[in-house]
Design an enzyme around this catalytic site. Sequence first.
Site, mmCIF file in Angstrom:
data_model
loop_
_atom_site.group_PDB
_atom_site.id
_atom_site.type_symbol
_atom_site.label_atom_id
_atom_site.label_comp_id
_atom_site.label_asym_id
_atom_site.label_seq_id
_atom_site.Cartn_x
_atom_site.Cartn_y
_atom_site.Cartn_z
ATOM 1 N N LEU A 181 0.866 -1.173 0.000
ATOM 2 C CA LEU A 181 0.000 0.000 0.000
ATOM 3 C C LEU A 181 0.904 1.223 0.000
ATOM 4 O O LEU A 181 1.957 1.223 0.640
ATOM 5 C CB LEU A 181 -0.897 0.040 1.247
ATOM 6 N N ASP A 182 0.484 2.263 -0.712
ATOM 7 C CA ASP A 182 1.234 3.510 -0.663
ATOM 8 C C ASP A 182 1.343 3.989 0.778
ATOM 9 O O ASP A 182 0.438 3.755 1.597
ATOM 10 C CB ASP A 182 0.537 4.600 -1.484
ATOM 11 N N LYS A 183 2.414 4.683 1.079
ATOM 12 C CA LYS A 183 2.616 5.221 2.417
ATOM 13 C C LYS A 183 1.410 6.046 2.870
ATOM 14 O O LYS A 183 0.979 5.965 4.026
ATOM 15 C CB LYS A 183 3.882 6.084 2.442
#
Length: 255
Positions: A61-63
């Site tokens: 998942l993106d930060k």
Amino acid sequence: MQTHCYLQSFKILYQDDCLVAIHKPAGLLVHRSPIDKHETQFAVQLTRDEINRPVFPVHRLDKATSGLLLFALDSDSARCLGEQFQNHSLQKTYLALTRGWSLPAGNIDKPLLYKKDKYGDKDKQQPTEPQDALTEYTCLGQTTLDKTLGKFEQQRYSLLELRPKTGRKHQIRRHLNGIAHPIIGDVKYGDRHHNHLFNDWRGYHRLYLAATSLTFKHPSTNESITIQVPLQNDFVETLTALNLDCAMLNHYQNP
């Protein structure tokens, strides 16, 4: 975001002999990255320390994105789950707060150019032609906000449920920006004026995108399993402030 905020929102959602699912808070990296050398907390580390055993990441998942993150607990399970992500044979669901009023439902079928990872892909040959990318969406609610922005005294927003059918980098964020409904808080693909409005109004410097559920084949039993995760508190509080805490969102609320 400070460490104590990560620990407050971090949570084990599900665990068995093959896998563990967690809630990843917005702003927490999945694992160490040379891009964010100052970070000291990571989802891999927190999960490993919580369950006292090694974990194998099977997706990312993106930060900036909060929500459901899945880890395998052994190499065979990691291989099985990784293949499902690679083949797009599982169902991922996200929730996003976007600018504008969207259509009730639709498909975004728009090829996307490959986004090269500065570090992980530097020695790899990658596609140069746009790759197929498909995102289905349903509008769960629409609202207005009585705050002036530019020449408009009232702003429009939509809450979308999204089901990406492919797994391109930043696919949802890029697709929504491409149909003029960028996600609130998206500093890369979003609208900086609306981002600043929400930062000033709500005080939450976050991307309003959350991974809310995942349906996949269990690596041991091959049975279909669905894991859901409630929204992070700041996301829920913003939806409430926008009068978007409707009945259909009950299963997204924190327990």
